[in-house]
Design a protein around this motif. Structure first.
Motif, short mmCIF file in Angstrom:
data_model
loop_
_atom_site.label_atom_id
_atom_site.label_comp_id
_atom_site.label_asym_id
_atom_site.label_seq_id
_atom_site.Cartn_x
_atom_site.Cartn_y
_atom_site.Cartn_z
N GLN A 36 0.84 -1.20 0.00
CA GLN A 36 0.00 0.00 0.00
C GLN A 36 0.87 1.25 0.00
O GLN A 36 0.61 2.22 -0.73
N LEU A 37 1.95 1.23 0.79
CA LEU A 37 2.89 2.37 0.80
C LEU A 37 3.49 2.60 -0.58
O LEU A 37 3.68 3.74 -1.00
N LEU A 38 3.80 1.50 -1.28
CA LEU A 38 4.42 1.64 -2.61
C LEU A 38 3.42 2.11 -3.67
O LEU A 38 3.81 2.75 -4.64
N ILE A 39 2.15 1.80 -3.46
CA ILE A 39 1.12 2.34 -4.38
C ILE A 39 1.10 3.86 -4.24
O ILE A 39 1.03 4.60 -5.23
N GLU A 40 1.20 4.32 -2.99
CA GLU A 40 1.18 5.77 -2.72
C GLU A 40 2.48 6.44 -3.16
O GLU A 40 2.47 7.58 -3.61
N ASP A 41 3.60 5.74 -2.98
CA ASP A 41 4.90 6.31 -3.34
C ASP A 41 5.80 5.19 -3.87
O ASP A 41 6.49 4.51 -3.12
N PRO A 42 5.79 4.99 -5.21
CA PRO A 42 6.55 3.88 -5.81
C PRO A 42 8.06 3.97 -5.58
O PRO A 42 8.78 3.01 -5.81
N GLU A 43 8.55 5.14 -5.12
CA GLU A 43 9.99 5.30 -4.91
C GLU A 43 10.36 5.31 -3.43
O GLU A 43 11.42 5.81 -3.06
N ASN A 44 9.51 4.72 -2.61
CA ASN A 44 9.80 4.62 -1.17
C ASN A 44 10.82 3.50 -0.96
O ASN A 44 10.47 2.31 -0.97
N ILE A 45 12.08 3.90 -0.81
CA ILE A 45 13.17 2.92 -0.76
C ILE A 45 13.06 2.01 0.46
O ILE A 45 13.26 0.80 0.37
N SER A 46 12.69 2.58 1.61
CA SER A 46 12.54 1.76 2.82
C SER A 46 11.48 0.68 2.62
O SER A 46 11.68 -0.48 3.04
N ALA A 47 10.39 1.05 1.98
CA ALA A 47 9.32 0.06 1.73
C ALA A 47 9.80 -1.01 0.76
O ALA A 47 9.53 -2.20 0.95
N LEU A 48 10.55 -0.61 -0.27
CA LEU A 48 11.09 -1.58 -1.23
C LEU A 48 12.04 -2.56 -0.53
O LEU A 48 12.00 -3.77 -0.77
N GLU A 49 12.90 -2.03 0.34
CA GLU A 49 13.85 -2.89 1.07
C GLU A 49 13.10 -3.89 1.94
O GLU A 49 13.45 -5.07 2.01
N GLU A 50 12.05 -3.40 2.60
CA GLU A 50 11.27 -4.28 3.49
C GLU A 50 10.50 -5.33 2.68
O GLU A 50 10.36 -6.47 3.11
N VAL A 51 9.99 -4.93 1.51
CA VAL A 51 9.31 -5.90 0.63
C VAL A 51 10.31 -7.01 0.26
O VAL A 51 10.01 -8.20 0.36
N ALA A 52 11.51 -6.59 -0.14
CA ALA A 52 12.54 -7.57 -0.54
C ALA A 52 12.85 -8.53 0.62
O ALA A 52 12.94 -9.75 0.42
N ARG A 63 10.56 -12.17 -6.57
CA ARG A 63 9.96 -10.92 -6.07
C ARG A 63 10.96 -10.17 -5.17
O ARG A 63 11.05 -8.93 -5.21
N ALA A 64 11.72 -10.93 -4.37
CA ALA A 64 12.75 -10.31 -3.52
C ALA A 64 13.80 -9.62 -4.40
O ALA A 64 14.20 -8.49 -4.16
N GLN A 65 14.20 -10.33 -5.45
CA GLN A 65 15.19 -9.80 -6.41
C GLN A 65 14.67 -8.50 -7.05
O GLN A 65 15.39 -7.51 -7.13
N ALA A 66 13.42 -8.52 -7.49
CA ALA A 66 12.86 -7.34 -8.17
C ALA A 66 12.83 -6.12 -7.24
O ALA A 66 13.22 -5.02 -7.63
N ALA A 67 12.39 -6.33 -6.00
CA ALA A 67 12.30 -5.22 -5.05
C ALA A 67 13.69 -4.70 -4.67
O ALA A 67 13.92 -3.49 -4.59
N ALA A 68 14.63 -5.63 -4.46
CA ALA A 68 16.00 -5.23 -4.08
C ALA A 68 16.68 -4.48 -5.23
O ALA A 68 17.37 -3.48 -5.02
N ALA A 69 16.48 -4.98 -6.45
CA ALA A 69 17.09 -4.34 -7.62
C ALA A 69 16.52 -2.93 -7.81
O ALA A 69 17.25 -1.99 -8.14
N THR A 80 20.66 -2.74 2.33
CA THR A 80 19.75 -3.90 2.38
C THR A 80 19.54 -4.46 0.97
O THR A 80 19.56 -5.68 0.77
N GLY A 81 19.35 -3.57 0.01
CA GLY A 81 19.17 -3.99 -1.38
C GLY A 81 20.37 -4.79 -1.88
O GLY A 81 20.23 -5.87 -2.45
N HIS A 82 21.58 -4.26 -1.62
CA HIS A 82 22.80 -4.95 -2.06
C HIS A 82 22.98 -6.27 -1.31
O HIS A 82 23.40 -7.27 -1.90
N TYR A 83 22.67 -6.27 -0.01
CA TYR A 83 22.78 -7.51 0.77
C TYR A 83 21.88 -8.60 0.18
O TYR A 83 22.32 -9.74 -0.02
N ILE A 84 20.64 -8.23 -0.11
CA ILE A 84 19.69 -9.24 -0.62
C ILE A 84 20.11 -9.73 -2.01
O ILE A 84 20.06 -10.93 -2.29
#
Length: 200
Positions: A36-52, A63-69, A80-84
């Motif tokens: 839901q956070l990403l729908i509101e703000d697709p560039e929310n990096i913290s939300a992307l990291e948490e999704v991954a 899906r983890a790969q897509a969110a981290a990338a 977090t993105g690089h770690y994943i």
């Protein structure tokens, strides 16, 4: 005047709620909030990291790969993105690619036991055995009760024929987690190797 119901504090509250759900193992519930956070703000990096991170826990690796990338594309300093991404490459045994991401993650967030564990394992398996063992030792110094690190380091010592050291690490892992299948398998591997050496 500071307004507590600002969009920023609302976003942070929801991220915190998702984090709590993740820690309780409720990954799907956490993902509902994060998506839901990403729908509101697709560039929310913290939300992307948490999704991954949540998708990784659920073993949804694509899906983890897509969110981290996406997180690292938006911010190359997303540790977090690089770690994943490093973790995923290593799980595919693409050690060199994994090392690039894990080193980057480690340079952004040094002295993180989990990043160092994965980096050490990737280094060891890529043929950089001494560096791998040193890195795993560092990870263990930072978190000396982690059965995964104890097992990884034990396997590294076993492969370099330091059986006594390997055995003590596996025993410690079993003490901490008596049900650990990984530790039990490792103990069996030691016993097999001891048997082979006895017979040779």
């Amino acid at each position: 005047m500071y307004n507590d119901s600002s969009p920023i504090s609302d976003t942070l509250e929801r991220l915190e709620e998702a984090e709590q759900l993740k820690l309780m193992g409720q990954n799907l519930e956490a993902l509902t909030i994060l998506e839901q956070l990403l729908i509101e703000d697709p560039e929310n990096i913290s939300a992307l990291e948490e999704v991954a991170d949540n998708e990784l826990s659920l073993e949804n690796y694509d899906r983890a790969q897509a969110a981290a990338a996406r997180a690292t594309a938006l911010d190359d300093e997303s540790y977090t993105g690089h770690y994943i991404l490093g973790f995923l490459r290593s799980s595919e045994q693409k050690w060199e690619e994994g090392i690039v991401h894990l080193k980057k993650s480690n340079s952004i967030r040094p002295n993180n036991a989990e990043i160092l564990r994965c980096l050490g394992w990737a280094l060891f398996n890529s043929g950089q055995k001494a560096q791998g063992i040193v890195t795993l030792e560092r990870a263990l110094n930072l978190d000396n009760e982690n059965p995964l690190t104890l097992c990884d380091l034990g396997v590294a010592y076993l492969q370099t024929r330091n059986i006594i050291k390997a055995k003590s690490l596996f025993d410690r892992a079993l003490e901490l987690e008596p049900e650990s299948l990984k530790a039990l398998e490792c103990i069996k591997a030691v016993q097999k190797l001891e048997q082979v050496l006895k017979e040779s």
